[in-house]
Design a protein around this motif. Structure first.
Motif, PDB file in Angstrom:
ATOM      1  N   GLY A   1      10.020   0.610  -9.274  1.00 27.53           N
ATOM      2  CA  GLY A   1       9.302  -0.218  -9.267  1.00 27.53           C
ATOM      3  C   GLY A   1       7.970   0.254  -9.918  1.00 27.53           C
ATOM      4  O   GLY A   1       8.034   1.406 -10.304  1.00 27.53           O
ATOM      5  N   LEU A   2       6.874  -0.652  -9.456  1.00 27.05           N
ATOM      6  CA  LEU A   2       5.681   0.373  -9.930  1.00 27.05           C
ATOM      7  C   LEU A   2       4.539   1.020  -9.040  1.00 27.05           C
ATOM      8  O   LEU A   2       4.240   1.369  -7.785  1.00 27.05           O
ATOM      9  CB  LEU A   2       5.023  -1.228 -10.938  1.00 27.05           C
ATOM     10  N   PHE A   3       3.595   1.358  -9.897  1.00 29.82           N
ATOM     11  CA  PHE A   3       3.408   2.204  -8.625  1.00 29.82           C
ATOM     12  C   PHE A   3       1.351   2.755  -9.315  1.00 29.82           C
ATOM     13  O   PHE A   3       1.506   3.450 -10.485  1.00 29.82           O
ATOM     14  CB  PHE A   3       3.600   3.981  -8.512  1.00 29.82           C
ATOM     15  N   ILE A   4       0.916   1.215  -9.170  1.00 33.82           N
ATOM     16  CA  ILE A   4      -0.394   1.490 -10.759  1.00 33.82           C
ATOM     17  C   ILE A   4      -1.818   2.406  -9.321  1.00 33.82           C
ATOM     18  O   ILE A   4      -2.268   1.918  -7.893  1.00 33.82           O
ATOM     19  CB  ILE A   4      -0.425   0.080  -9.862  1.00 33.82           C
ATOM     20  N   ILE A   5      -1.895   3.496  -9.772  1.00 35.93           N
ATOM     21  CA  ILE A   5      -3.607   4.183  -9.096  1.00 35.93           C
ATOM     22  C   ILE A   5      -5.021   3.624  -9.907  1.00 35.93           C
ATOM     23  O   ILE A   5      -4.806   2.768 -10.919  1.00 35.93           O
ATOM     24  CB  ILE A   5      -3.474   5.203  -9.566  1.00 35.93           C
TER      25      ILE A   5
ATOM     26  N   THR B   1       1.364  -1.299  -0.257  1.00 37.29           N
ATOM     27  CA  THR B   1      -0.091   0.019   0.162  1.00 37.29           C
ATOM     28  C   THR B   1       1.479   0.949  -0.013  1.00 37.29           C
ATOM     29  O   THR B   1       1.555   1.065  -0.256  1.00 37.29           O
ATOM     30  CB  THR B   1      -0.850   0.069   1.629  1.00 37.29           C
ATOM     31  N   VAL B   2       0.223   2.167  -0.191  1.00 41.67           N
ATOM     32  CA  VAL B   2       1.310   3.539   0.491  1.00 41.67           C
ATOM     33  C   VAL B   2       1.042   4.415   1.417  1.00 41.67           C
ATOM     34  O   VAL B   2       2.088   4.635   1.113  1.00 41.67           O
ATOM     35  CB  VAL B   2       0.666   4.895  -0.370  1.00 41.67           C
ATOM     36  N   ASN B   3       1.091   4.067   2.292  1.00 40.85           N
ATOM     37  CA  ASN B   3       1.655   3.742   4.019  1.00 40.85           C
ATOM     38  C   ASN B   3       2.889   2.156   3.997  1.00 40.85           C
ATOM     39  O   ASN B   3       2.805   1.531   4.385  1.00 40.85           O
ATOM     40  CB  ASN B   3       0.702   3.565   4.765  1.00 40.85           C
ATOM     41  N   THR B   4       3.811   3.155   3.529  1.00 38.82           N
ATOM     42  CA  THR B   4       4.643   1.560   3.286  1.00 38.82           C
ATOM     43  C   THR B   4       6.803   2.587   3.807  1.00 38.82           C
ATOM     44  O   THR B   4       6.255   3.927   3.675  1.00 38.82           O
ATOM     45  CB  THR B   4       4.850   1.005   2.224  1.00 38.82           C
TER      46      THR B   4
ATOM     47  N   GLY C   1      -7.494   9.164  -4.617  1.00 40.80           N
ATOM     48  CA  GLY C   1      -7.978   9.681  -3.214  1.00 40.80           C
ATOM     49  C   GLY C   1      -7.078   9.891  -1.855  1.00 40.80           C
ATOM     50  O   GLY C   1      -7.442  10.715  -1.333  1.00 40.80           O
ATOM     51  N   ILE C   2      -6.498   8.579  -2.057  1.00 44.58           N
ATOM     52  CA  ILE C   2      -5.563   8.003  -0.156  1.00 44.58           C
ATOM     53  C   ILE C   2      -4.935   9.162  -0.470  1.00 44.58           C
ATOM     54  O   ILE C   2      -4.088   9.753  -1.427  1.00 44.58           O
ATOM     55  CB  ILE C   2      -5.600   6.582  -1.099  1.00 44.58           C
ATOM     56  N   ASN C   3      -4.225   9.078   0.906  1.00 40.89           N
ATOM     57  CA  ASN C   3      -3.378   9.947   0.897  1.00 40.89           C
ATOM     58  C   ASN C   3      -1.842   8.370   1.791  1.00 40.89           C
ATOM     59  O   ASN C   3      -1.811   7.982   1.746  1.00 40.89           O
ATOM     60  CB  ASN C   3      -2.544  10.560   2.682  1.00 40.89           C
ATOM     61  N   ALA C   4      -0.600   9.867   0.878  1.00 41.67           N
ATOM     62  CA  ALA C   4       0.647   8.369   1.488  1.00 41.67           C
ATOM     63  C   ALA C   4       1.373   9.748   1.709  1.00 41.67           C
ATOM     64  O   ALA C   4       1.116   9.483   2.171  1.00 41.67           O
ATOM     65  CB  ALA C   4       1.404   8.447  -0.434  1.00 41.67           C
ATOM     66  N   ASN C   5       1.798   7.649   2.467  1.00 39.53           N
ATOM     67  CA  ASN C   5       3.089   8.076   3.423  1.00 39.53           C
ATOM     68  C   ASN C   5       4.220   7.749   3.369  1.00 39.53           C
ATOM     69  O   ASN C   5       4.116   5.684   3.588  1.00 39.53           O
ATOM     70  CB  ASN C   5       2.558   7.701   4.513  1.00 39.53           C
TER      71      ASN C   5
ATOM     72  N   ARG D   1      -0.173  -0.022  -4.609  1.00 34.54           N
ATOM     73  CA  ARG D   1      -0.482   0.071  -5.323  1.00 34.54           C
ATOM     74  C   ARG D   1      -2.176   0.884  -4.243  1.00 34.54           C
ATOM     75  O   ARG D   1      -1.585   0.714  -3.391  1.00 34.54           O
ATOM     76  CB  ARG D   1      -1.467  -1.096  -5.316  1.00 34.54           C
ATOM     77  N   ALA D   2      -3.258   1.861  -5.213  1.00 33.16           N
ATOM     78  CA  ALA D   2      -3.416   2.859  -4.547  1.00 33.16           C
ATOM     79  C   ALA D   2      -4.589   3.326  -5.041  1.00 33.16           C
ATOM     80  O   ALA D   2      -4.828   3.446  -6.385  1.00 33.16           O
ATOM     81  CB  ALA D   2      -3.059   3.496  -3.957  1.00 33.16           C
ATOM     82  N   GLU D   3      -6.021   3.070  -4.178  1.00 34.57           N
ATOM     83  CA  GLU D   3      -7.434   3.947  -5.105  1.00 34.57           C
ATOM     84  C   GLU D   3      -7.116   5.630  -4.865  1.00 34.57           C
ATOM     85  O   GLU D   3      -6.434   6.290  -3.976  1.00 34.57           O
ATOM     86  CB  GLU D   3      -8.067   3.699  -3.817  1.00 34.57           C
TER      87      GLU D   3
END
Ligand code: C2O
Ligand code: CU
Ligand code: CU
Length: 500
Positions: free
Chosen positions: A180-184, A66-69, A105-109, A101-103
């Protein structure tokens, strides 16, 4: 490696001060440094033929996070082609990093830990995020330090990626394995019910130069000219892999994560590649092709259908030879990945004819046109040889203390990349924004199937002039734009724009 370091490392430091002196002196120093290649320096560049492997190792799919990683850049090892070698990665035992992978609208940290012995950072290629979170080449993270990348994901579904971007060291770190990949994902995409789970296959295609000890990154001068290429094609870190498929539709989400190599992707059975998306997400409507060029940094989203093939059939994803690839590319065709059909299974999936609600931007909205001339090596004035900064944009190389273009927020502009006098391909990439490709003159003379919708990287082949339409929003700050041939980029083929 800094541009000036390249000079030092190759022992050619003197050459850059030899304004007006003879080429003979220059060649003499090349010979001394062992840079002559069979008596032929190959000043105009070097091609590196591909050696195909056996296609007997199973394709691996990077794990998803996830984006919190935390992403921890480190010296690692990987088993490539049967031997364990040293690489760089964001994980123990392996090059590359997990897929984020993230939806929407989400906040990434994302906590980036630099466990390398050199400066690094992370650039989120394709993400429209604030300048101070974008991994600008000047925003480095020292060895042993960490940095928290915090941002909100506020853009369409699509395939982006992440990689280091420290000034002058991007090419070596990416080549040695950091990417690495980043899928939205978003609701518009989900409504299409595209093939998912094991039917959605992310593919990072790269070429590596392997020694028994590790991945070698030591570009000669010719390879700074053309970009550094490898003899071994790896997909998701595996050399010449195979994937088992059923007689169904698959969604291939392909990133060209190579430093310099361009692929002309096609299927060996001449089946259709149905292009549904690119760098910026879904196209408005699908486009069906037999082959498609994919340059470093670019992505495509393609549906392929294995229906009708008997179990036991083999189909290769391959790169066909192509024209106009400059001094080092396009002459060879080679296989990349083998699909083995293992099972017949009926498939209710029907490709939606209409994919996305995006529309072309009206070019008359443009408030300004900016022209960028791609410069190659200048050999005028009695063959002055300056061995760094061979590749330039408007005759300039990267300077973090100079703003090259000041752009007003919330305006649309036309940018023109003019490679009409150049003899190398340049995949031109803008940070912080997605653009539409408006026109290509010269060379291929038209847009290609993956150039509809929104992009962040566009390939400009020798002889071509490509116009893009850029809707700058409100991400104020300093961003770079550059050639995504990473040797060109590290050589200084990168400028800055400031959104004010
Ligand atoms: Cu993928 Cu500035 O780069
Ligand atoms: Cu980028
Ligand atoms: Cu370039």
């Amino acid at each position: 490696m800094q541009r000036r370091k390249f000079i030092k490392n190759t022992g050619l430091g003197a050459a850059s001060y030899l304004a007006g002196s003879s080429l003979v002196t220059f060649f003499a120093s090349c010979t001394k440094m062992g840079m002559m290649n069979g008596g032929d320096m190959n000043m105009m560049g070097q091609s590196q033929p591909v050696t195909e492997g056996g296609f007997n190792k199973l394709l691996l799919i990077p794990g998803t996070i996830t984006v919190n990683t935390t992403l921890n850049a480190q010296e690692s090892t990987a088993n490539i082609n049967g031997s364990t070698i040293s690489v760089l990665g964001y994980q123990v035992n392996g090059l590359l990093g997990p897929t984020i992978r993230a939806e929407r609208g989400i906040n990434a940290n994302i906590n980036f830990q630099n466990s390398l012995s050199e400066n690094s950072n992370i650039h989120f290629h394709g993400l429209k995020i604030p300048a101070d979170m974008d991994g600008h080449p000047k925003d480095i993270v020292n060895p042993g330090s960490n940095f928290n990348y915090k941002f909100t994901i506020n853009q369409r579904a699509g395939l982006s990626w992440y990689h280091p971007h420290p000034d002058g060291d991007t090419a070596s770190q990416v080549f040695k394995g950091l990417a690495g990949l980043f899928i939205i994902n978003d609701a518009e995409e989900a409504a299409l019910n595209l093939p998912s789970g094991s039917y959605e296959i992310p593919l990072i295609i790269q070429d590596k130069r392997l020694l028994s000890s590790g991945i070698t990154y030591y570009p000669s001068m010719g390879e700074v000219m053309t970009g550094y290429m490898g003899e071994t094609i790896i997909v998701n870190g595996i050399a010449s892999p195979f994937a088992e498929v059923k007689t169904k539709f698959y969604r291939l989400r392909i990133l060209n994560g190579s430093n310099a190599r361009i692929y002309n992707l096609a299927l060996s059975n001449n089946a259709d590649l149905t292009i549904i998306g690119n760098d910026g997400g879904l196209l408005k409507n699908l486009v069906t092709v037999k082959n498609i060029l994919l340059a470093p940094g670019e992505r495509i989203d393609a549906l392929v259908n294995f229906d009708g093939l008997a179990p036991g059939s083999e189909v290769f994803l391959q790169s066909n030879a192509f024209n106009n690839g400059g001094n080092a590319q396009g002459t060879q065709g080679f296989k990349i990945l083998k699909f083995k059909v293992t099972q017949t299974e009926s498939d209710p999936f029907i490709i939606p004819a209409h994919l996305s609600s995006i529309d072309p931007i009206n070019p008359t909205l443009s408030s300004r046109t900016r022209n960028f001339i791609m410069n190659g090596m200048q050999m005028s004035g009695g063959m002055n040889m300056n061995m760094s900064g061979i590749h330039r944009i408007n005759d300039k190389t990267f300077d973090k203390n100079r703003i090259d273009e000041a752009v007003s927020a919330n305006t649309t502009e036309i940018w023109v990349f003019d490679n009409s006098q150049g003899n190398e391909p340049h995949p031109m990439h803008l940070h912080g924004v997605h653009f539409q490709v408006l026109e290509r003159r010269g060379g291929r003379g038209q847009l290609i199937a993956s150039e509809g919708g929104y992009k962040d990287t566009v390939l400009v082949l020798p002889g071509e002039i490509v116009k893009i339409l850029v809707p700058f929003a409100e991400l104020k700050g300093i961003f770079v734009f550059h050639c995504h041939n990473l040797e060109h980029e590290d050589d200084g083929m990168m400028l800055q724009y400031q959104l004010v």
